[in-house]
Enzyme design. Structure first.
Site, short mmCIF file in Angstrom:
data_model
loop_
_atom_site.label_atom_id
_atom_site.label_comp_id
_atom_site.label_asym_id
_atom_site.label_seq_id
_atom_site.Cartn_x
_atom_site.Cartn_y
_atom_site.Cartn_z
N LYS A 205 6.87 -2.44 5.38
CA LYS A 205 6.27 -1.85 4.17
C LYS A 205 5.55 -2.92 3.36
O LYS A 205 5.98 -4.07 3.31
CB LYS A 205 7.38 -1.19 3.34
N SER A 281 8.51 6.34 -1.46
CA SER A 281 7.26 5.61 -1.43
C SER A 281 6.98 4.97 -0.07
O SER A 281 5.88 4.48 0.17
CB SER A 281 7.27 4.52 -2.51
N GLY A 304 15.23 6.57 -3.53
CA GLY A 304 15.09 7.44 -2.36
C GLY A 304 13.90 7.12 -1.49
O GLY A 304 13.57 7.87 -0.57
N SER A 305 13.27 5.96 -1.70
CA SER A 305 11.99 5.67 -1.03
C SER A 305 12.07 5.45 0.47
O SER A 305 11.05 5.48 1.15
CB SER A 305 11.31 4.47 -1.69
#
Length: 608
Positions: A205, A281, A304-305
């Protein structure tokens, strides 16, 4: 001025009198010109503050944070009581070599014959290739990392040419991938792979450092003020195991959204339905894994990404206990709610990546006193006994507070199957003050995000952020020091409730999200959108694990009538990763034959 509310100490709360309050978020859904105008008004002196003040009052934030007397002392980062050792586990050497931990993890996995899968003797209609399949293919000279690299490169180039842009990666260098793959191929030719992860492709990420790529956090400017000199700690551990890192995955700008919408680079599409969001995200990592391009990816999870996009894209996402994985080398390395977590198509692949990357920072070892990391031993028959003794906690009014009952019904079916097949017991629980939980979480993550970005915002970079992020920043800027302290007092209360619940149950079970993947409004592609009702449904069940630092995992359990994936979330005790991984593996097995091939899927191993 409203009447002051005085809370009784958490230990004196009468649980029989607790009434569940359905979440009703008061905020407009805006896109396009109206959204741009709204943000300008929000950022204007006086009127902007007035609008935010009204919204905060409507959503009871002022009542909770300023008109309430909270008797507990603040808890500024998660504090856990000592935990008992989990049963049927294999301890991992946190200070040892990552390759050694991966070798230990391999011994925990159930028997599996990759040759049968390669020959097409598998019974299920669709299945993802596992890390063990890649390792078998490489060792048997049926494929090589270099050949797979070419398949991945051509697929990524195909993506980059799409209109409108739907990039999976923000930073990608084909030659760097080829170079890593060539080195791995040579190790296999010489019979010296570094570990089972050698030659396995992973995406990172864009808020986690992976040298030589810049870390932009999906902004247009972060790389100008923050240079990358080396890998993040967890990336470095993966690299030492031979993992091939393909680049930096797309994400919701600065992690401040739940959909994955990104006007800066283009919005990643859901591999199961390209007109829908991936969730955020960690949008790019989830889509890359779900589309078959990589075996695994790393995401960050502050609200909660990791779990939201894993649920919406039909993959597995693990949020570890706060402090279990070192955050050094990530943009969000100074908060108290974020972790870096693995995403993969199967539970066993998550276990292998987790084994490689885990390890607390020296500071967290002192302050958090983590229990030794361990994995469930799934290779022995005793595993069924360990499953049978598990008590699953379910708070029904919360569990059923979803946008579509298809989500809660499917989750309910899986719980019934677990009880029937493995003898697990479902126990009804009560969790007080969930609205306070959401408020405490948004104040915590918002204040900490703003604190880390303040120097750049003061320097004029704030106007270069997306309208969505700017909306959040305008809200976060109104939180006071006393709001932050009140949120941390609530954190201690909520920790007390959960530690009491974990005396009665081993795992808390919920849907991962309250809805399946939402449609992307075409008007939201250019400038983004604000839709807090959708965010509310997507975040409904996930923030507990962030505010309290608990481990949690999302496991795919099937689809709704539109063929969109549904995820089940398992929340464990502090440091209880092994228990939720064991249960996740059983859940996965129950749903093994219902997998659907995503609309956007690439078989990069066989290239068929």
């Amino acid at each position: 001025m409203g009447k002051k509310r005085v809370m009784v100490p958490a230990e004196n709360v009468d649980l029989s009198s607790v009434k569940y309050q359905q979440e009703d978020i008061q905020a407009p859904h805006l896109t396009g010109f109206v959204f741009r105008l709204f943000v300008r008004i929000l950022e204007a002196p006086f009127i902007g503050s007035l609008i935010i003040s009204i919204l905060k009052k409507q959503n009871k934030m002022v009542e909770i944070l300023r008109n309430t007397v909270i008797p507990e002392a603040p808890m500024f980062k998660p504090e856990f009581p000592p935990q008992e050792t989990e049963h049927g586990v294999l301890l991992l050497d946190e200070d040892g070599r990552p390759e050694g931990r991966v070798e230990s993890a391999l011994k925990c996995l159930p028997h599996y014959d990759p040759a049968a899968s390669w020959d097409g003797n598998s019974t299920s209609s669709f299945r993802y290739w596992k890390i063990r399949d890649y390792a078998y293919a490489y060792r048997s000279r049926l494929a090589s990392p270099s050949v797979v690299a070419e398949h991945i490169i051509s697929a990524i180039e195909e993506f980059s040419g799409k209109k409108p842009p739907t990039p999976l990666l923000i930073s990608f260098e084909a030659e760097d991938v080829r170079k890593q793959a060539a080195a791995s191929t040579q190790r296999f030719e010489e019979g010296n792979p570094l570990s089972i992860l050698d030659g396995i492709f992973m995406a990172i990420k864009d808020d986690i450092d992976c040298y030589p790529h810049p870390s932009k956090g999906a902004t247009t400017w972060m790389h100008e003020v923050r240079s990358v000199k080396k890998d993040a700690a967890c990336v470095s551990r993966l690299r030492s195991c031979g993992v091939i890192l393909i680049g930096k995955a797309n994400m919701h700008e600065l992690g401040m959204g739940t959909t994955g919408n990104n006007p800066n680079y283009g919005t990643t599409r859901n591999p199961h339905a390209p007109e829908r969001y991936t969730g955020g995200s960690s949008s790019g990592p989830a889509a890359i894994v779900a589309s078959g391009l990589c075996s695994a990816a790393l995401g960050t999870d502050g609200g909660g990404s990791v779990r939201i996009p894993s649920s919406l894209c039909g993959v597995v996402g693990l949020k570890t206990t706060y402090g279990r994985t070192e955050m050094t080398g990530s943009i969000c390395d100074s908060g108290t709610v974020e972790i870096i977590g693995p995403m993969a198509s199967t539970v066993e692949d998550v276990m292998l990546v987790y084994a490689a990357m885990l390890g607390s920072s020296p500071a967290d070892k002192i302050s958090l006193k983590p229990s030794p990391p361990c994995l469930p031993n799934l290779s022995t028959f005793n595993d069924s006994n360990a499953l049978g003794s598990l008590r699953l906690g379910k708070y029904s009014p919360w569990f059923n507070d979803v946008f579509s009952t298809e989500v809660s019904d499917r989750c309910e079916d899986v719980l019934n199957q677990l009880c029937k097949s493995h003898g697990c017991e479902t126990i009804e629980i009560v969790i007080p003050e969930l609205h306070e939980m959401r408020t405490a979480h948004i104040v915590s993550i918002g204040s900490e995000s703003l604190c880390s970005l303040n120097p750049e915002i003061e320097d004029g970079k704030g106007v270069k952020l997306t309208y969505d992020t700017r909306t959040n920043m305008a809200l976060f800027a109104t939180y006071t020091a006393s709001d932050y302290v009140a949120a941390q007092c609530l954190r201690r209360r909520l920790m007390y409730y959960h530690m009491e619940i974990f005396k009665k149950v081993d795992v808390i079970v919920t849907p991962t999200t309250g809805m399946t993947a939402p449609i992307i409004p075409p008007s939201a592609l250019k400038d983004g959108e604000t839709n807090l009702q959708v965010s509310g449904y997507l975040m409904r069940f996930v923030v507990t694990a962030n505010l309290l630092g608990l481990p949690a995992i999302s496991v795919p359990i099937g689809y709704d009538k539109q063929g969109l994936p549904i995820g089940l979330q398992l929340i464990g005790r502090p440091w209880g990763e092994a228990t939720i991984l064991r249960l996740a593996s059983a859940v996965e097995e129950l749903n093994m034959n219902s997998k659907k091939r995503p609309v956007s899927y690439y078989d990069v191993l066989k290239a068929s």
